[in-house]
Design an enzyme around this catalytic site. Sequence first.
Site, PDB file in Angstrom:
ATOM      1  N   SER A 116       0.904  -1.132   0.012  1.00  0.00           N
ATOM      2  CA  SER A 116      -0.134   0.076   0.118  1.00  0.00           C
ATOM      3  C   SER A 116       0.857   1.149   0.014  1.00  0.00           C
ATOM      4  CB  SER A 116      -0.719  -0.057   1.311  1.00  0.00           C
ATOM      5  OG  SER A 116      -1.379   1.210   1.526  1.00  0.00           O
ATOM      6  N   TYR A 140      -1.988   0.528   9.943  1.00  0.00           N
ATOM      7  CA  TYR A 140      -2.145  -0.345   8.899  1.00  0.00           C
ATOM      8  C   TYR A 140      -1.005  -0.222   8.031  1.00  0.00           C
ATOM      9  CZ  TYR A 140      -3.692  -1.118   4.196  1.00  0.00           C
ATOM     10  OH  TYR A 140      -3.824  -1.478   2.934  1.00  0.00           O
ATOM     11  N   LYS A 144       1.740  -3.196   6.506  1.00  0.00           N
ATOM     12  CA  LYS A 144       2.290  -3.476   5.052  1.00  0.00           C
ATOM     13  C   LYS A 144       3.931  -3.345   5.261  1.00  0.00           C
ATOM     14  CE  LYS A 144      -1.689  -4.401   3.444  1.00  0.00           C
ATOM     15  NZ  LYS A 144      -1.837  -5.701   2.604  1.00  0.00           N
TER      16      LYS A 144
END
Length: 324
Positions: A116, A140, A144
């Site tokens: 991402s 988040y 990643k």
Amino acid sequence: MKVLLIGGAGYIGTHVSIEFLERGDTVGIYDNLSSGHKENILPGVEFYRGDILETHRLNEVFSLGWDAVIHLAAFKAAGESMLNPAKYSINNITGSLNIIIECIANSVPNFVLSSSAAVYGEPAYLPVDEEHPVNPENYYGYTKLAIERHLEWYRKLKGLNYASLRYFNAAGYDKAGKMTGLEREPANLIPVVMETAVGKRKHLEIFGQDYETRDGTGIRDYVHVTDLASGHVKALDYISSQKKSLTVNLGSEEGLSVLEILNEARRVSGKEIPAVYSGRRPGDPASLVASSTSARELLGWTPVNSSLESIISSTWAVYRKQTS
Ligand code: UDP
């Protein structure tokens, strides 16, 4: 090739399955159906129900023999990850390590990761290329980045070929209408706009009106999911034929504001779509726009479906039909 899509019953995975099926690859899907849908599993795909935390089940499926794993199983709500990080640590990081370890144990040579743009955090310059420092602003994004780093270690130590695909904002639906299962309780802008258009929500909350952008709302790079999906096929071909790993951005290279998205959705749907301003969402950068030069040059990838009109009208077509 024989390709296993982990988390393949979700929004991006379904579109990826369409691309691999269209060129005649053998496709398996491993999914716990927590956010994916059974109806997204297309004819010709072998379905294995399982969770990425169940190592025994993973091992059973991995031992069937695969040329590549495409890992798309992750929680992805940036806001939620700041409030409930443990959920993200366990599923995104532990789950991914389970998959990497199964790849090594079962000699699966190729791994494609849904990464991402959230790995970059607040951009120091735009457009953001892969040389940009990584400094995730939300947990988040950190998960990643952690998986990317593990992949790099396993490349060095165990010879795993990987492609980390740093998605910008995935949007749109396949034009043939093959994908029918809508995302449940979406938190991303475009599905929230659509749910407001069909009357499922009272209004859209616009997170922030005082960013240093052309209209004060956040700017993002929306890339059509069919373009993203073709990026997976090209990335897998690259890593498997060149025996090399790769980290690339996949974005349209065009920045659009929240108001631009909202106004296009109003135009295409003919609906009022009420909206109210609310405060900024923690962890949100003002603008994030990709440079996809590496993907163009290394993979020969070009986004061909990512115009604002194509993204909004393909999404509206699905929401209108599903909710009428
Ligand atoms: N956004 C918004 N209202 C919402 C959801 C998102 O105003 O209900 C804004 C968000 O602040 C950002 C943009 O829309 O500027 C895209 O957010 P999204 O969650 O879709 O993707 P992100 O870029 O955070 O991954």
